[in-house]
Design an enzyme around this catalytic site. Structure first.
Site, short mmCIF file in Angstrom:
data_model
loop_
_atom_site.label_atom_id
_atom_site.label_comp_id
_atom_site.label_asym_id
_atom_site.label_seq_id
_atom_site.Cartn_x
_atom_site.Cartn_y
_atom_site.Cartn_z
N GLN A 189 -18.86 -9.44 12.83
CA GLN A 189 -17.44 -9.70 12.72
C GLN A 189 -16.91 -9.11 11.42
OE1 GLN A 189 -15.04 -11.17 14.46
NE2 GLN A 189 -16.16 -11.90 16.26
N CYS A 219 0.84 -1.20 0.00
CA CYS A 219 0.00 0.00 0.00
C CYS A 219 0.87 1.25 0.00
CB CYS A 219 -0.88 -0.01 1.24
SG CYS A 219 -1.79 1.51 1.46
N TYR A 268 -20.19 -12.35 26.94
CA TYR A 268 -19.74 -11.29 26.03
C TYR A 268 -20.12 -11.70 24.60
CZ TYR A 268 -16.60 -10.45 30.02
OH TYR A 268 -16.05 -10.27 31.27
N ASP A 288 -15.58 -14.27 25.63
CA ASP A 288 -14.92 -13.53 24.54
C ASP A 288 -14.92 -12.05 24.91
OD1 ASP A 288 -13.94 -12.55 22.17
OD2 ASP A 288 -15.62 -13.19 20.93
N CYS A 347 -2.69 -0.37 9.17
CA CYS A 347 -1.88 -1.59 9.17
C CYS A 347 -0.52 -1.27 9.79
CB CYS A 347 -1.61 -2.07 7.74
SG CYS A 347 -3.08 -2.52 6.79
N CYS A 378 -8.75 -11.22 22.50
CA CYS A 378 -8.09 -10.34 21.53
C CYS A 378 -6.89 -9.65 22.16
CB CYS A 378 -9.09 -9.32 20.99
SG CYS A 378 -9.86 -8.33 22.28
N1 SAH Z 1 -18.43 -12.94 20.95
C1 SAH Z 1 -18.80 -11.86 20.07
C2 SAH Z 1 -18.33 -10.46 20.49
C3 SAH Z 1 -17.08 -10.34 21.29
S1 SAH Z 1 -16.49 -8.70 21.46
C4 SAH Z 1 -18.35 -12.17 18.66
O1 SAH Z 1 -17.63 -13.13 18.43
O2 SAH Z 1 -18.74 -11.45 17.76
C5 SAH Z 1 -16.76 -8.37 23.17
C6 SAH Z 1 -18.17 -8.01 23.51
O3 SAH Z 1 -18.25 -7.82 24.91
C7 SAH Z 1 -18.69 -6.71 22.90
O4 SAH Z 1 -19.87 -7.00 22.21
C8 SAH Z 1 -18.95 -5.80 24.11
O5 SAH Z 1 -20.07 -4.97 23.93
C9 SAH Z 1 -19.21 -6.80 25.20
N2 SAH Z 1 -18.97 -6.38 26.59
C10 SAH Z 1 -18.07 -5.49 27.05
N3 SAH Z 1 -18.10 -5.45 28.39
C11 SAH Z 1 -19.04 -6.33 28.81
C12 SAH Z 1 -19.52 -6.75 30.08
N4 SAH Z 1 -19.02 -6.26 31.21
N5 SAH Z 1 -20.47 -7.69 30.12
C13 SAH Z 1 -20.98 -8.21 28.99
N6 SAH Z 1 -20.58 -7.86 27.77
C14 SAH Z 1 -19.61 -6.93 27.66
#
Ligand code: SAH
Length: 456
Positions: free
Chosen positions: A288, A77, A317, A386, A86, A413
């Protein structure tokens, strides 16, 4: 006390890059002192000029590579360095993957005290480009001209961008066309400083599997001059466009989307799928960003979950419930918890689209809802977490260990908080079996991992 540092601003040094920091910047020691130099590759011996000296480290600018490194590649790029989106385009993909794995290993060891954990090679992409299904391009005005591009790293200056190699070509084309049409039809670019002008952002979302495309024009008000002609010409040029939406955002804010959507043409949502699960995507939906690798990630979760059809599972989450729904077919009861109400609304719609009636989604903080579920007698066989970068709250981890699931799958992550939380879980009787990193964002420093823990 004055600490003696071996470097000063302007000094030219020669030293070896031995690793990479979590932001992708190369790092090594010069006479025992840490020096960061961007756009370098571990293993390289470089000549660099010191540009900043801090208490415990210095930052340098690379002048030359002394020992040619076979893993250095030309960034594809042209605006790689200005954009900042990036960080690793100057490193071969193979080495990017190796560095990401090393990050996971190092964090587990340094923060978690885990030695010799089985960390598999990172699952990468066959074609590590053009993977993003959502593109958000700011529109602005510079020297009286409309510009569309990316904010310069750490600023609000828009860098003109013709194409972005990590997003689909059709999205690039759509943005170019919207910009052209806007210019021709008097849809003025937004001037952030004066809070004037109409077009603020163009967002393009694509269903990678379905090839459906949604274009969203974010405007500073309801007005859209020559609307009919704009719609007609965009529609003629983009047969794959399924949905054209005007989003109204009149606030002085960095938040891209306003609350109100007006359907200009087509359907209010597009569809895509992950595995066999179908999802509706609206302008505000979470989804995603790299659906190809999401499937790889979720497949790994499925493997670790080892479901037989009898299990009760919890997806904490859960976002829009993607993991819960991906696993739903193999489970008897599925629970999902997520803090953002709109995400749970989408999760429920998606459960319905796919005909699942044994999936329950709840809005709330996982660290509050899970202890309550425990009190109510929910005893899952498998728990998946997650969390965002900051990791899990201890209250949540305590609720999980109280529920005593046989398997705990931690999708992370951020390897640093993964290591911290897994260390805590190990003290509570969970054993870290193995970790599978997955490359969700090639060319960037992001590293995603799936860890399997089992009850001792
Ligand atoms: N598992 C999902 C998203 C994971 S990202 C996937 O694979 O697409 C993490 C997520 O946690 C986000 O959607 C965020 O809004 C949520 N989150 C953040 N803090 C939180 C909390 N204290 N309790 C519940 N969810 C939460």
């Amino acid at each position: 006390m004055k600490i003696k540092r071996p470097v000063e601003t302007g000094q030219v040094i020669v030293y070896e890059i031995t690793g990479i920091a979590h932001n992708g910047v190369g790092v090594g020691k010069y006479q025992g002192f840490t020096v960061f130099t961007p756009y370098t590759v571990p293993g390289e011996r470089i000549k660099a000029e010191i540009i900043q000296v801090k208490k415990n480290y210095a930052v340098a600018k690379m002048l030359d590579v002394e020992n040619g490194h076979s893993q250095r590649v030309n960034p594809s790029c042209p605006i790689f360095k200005e954009c900042g989106g990036c960080q690793l385009q100057h490193i071969s993909y193979e080495t990017q993957l190796a560095l990401k794995r090393q990050q996971v290993v190092d964090n587990l060891e340094r923060i978690g005290g885990f030695k010799n954990v089985l960390v598999h090679p990172v699952l990468g992409m066959k074609e590590p480009w053009r993977y993003r299904n959502k593109v958000q391009v700011p529109i602005g005005i510079q020297n009286g001209r409309t510009v569309a591009g990316f904010y310069r790293a750490g600023s609000h200056e828009i860098i003109e961008m013709d194409q972005c190699l990590i997003q689909p070509e059709e999205s690039d084309q759509a943005v170019r066309l919207v910009k052209q049409l806007a210019d021709q039809l008097g849809i003025t670019p937004y001037d952030e400083k004066k809070h004037q002008g109409i077009l603020r952002h163009v967002m393009v979302r694509t269903g990678i599997h379905t090839q459906e495309m949604m274009i969203v024009l974010v405007t500073n008000g309801e007005s859209l001059p020559n609307k009919k002609e704009f719609i007609q010409r965009l529609h003629n040029s983009f047969p794959q466009m399924r949905s054209l939406i005007q989003n109204i955002n009149t606030k002085r804010t960095n938040v891209i989307l306003g609350e109100k959507n007006k359907l200009l043409w087509g359907e209010p949502v597009i569809y895509d799928h992950i595995g066999s699960v179908r999802y509706a995507i609206s302008p505000h939906s979470f989804f995603q960003i790299n659906p190809v690798q999401t499937e790889v990630l979720y497949e790994q979760v499925r493997k670790y979950a080892a479901l037989t059809g009898e299990e009760v599972i919890i997806d904490a989450y859960c976002g829009i419930g993607t993991i819960a729904l991906y696993l739903a077919e193999g489970a008897s009861q599925v629970y999902g918890v997520e803090i953002v109400p709109e995400a749970i609304r989408d999760a429920k719609v998606n459960a319905e689209i796919n005909g699942y009636t044994h999936v329950h989604f709840e809005v709330g903080a996982a660290e509050k809802v899970m202890p309550r579920w425990l009190e109510e007698g929910v005893y899952p066989d498998v728990v998946i977490v997650d969390p965002p970068r900051k990791g899990c709250q201890p209250e949540l981890l305590d609720a999980i260990t109280g529920m005593k699931p046989k398997r705990l799958i931690y999708v992370s992550c951020n390897p640093a908080t993964l290591a911290r939380d897994v260390k805590y879980l190990q003290e509570q009787g969970y054993y870290l079996q193995e970790v599978q990193p997955v490359d969700m964002f090639p060319q960037t420093m992001h590293v995603e991992s799936v860890a399997l823990l089992t009850l001792r």
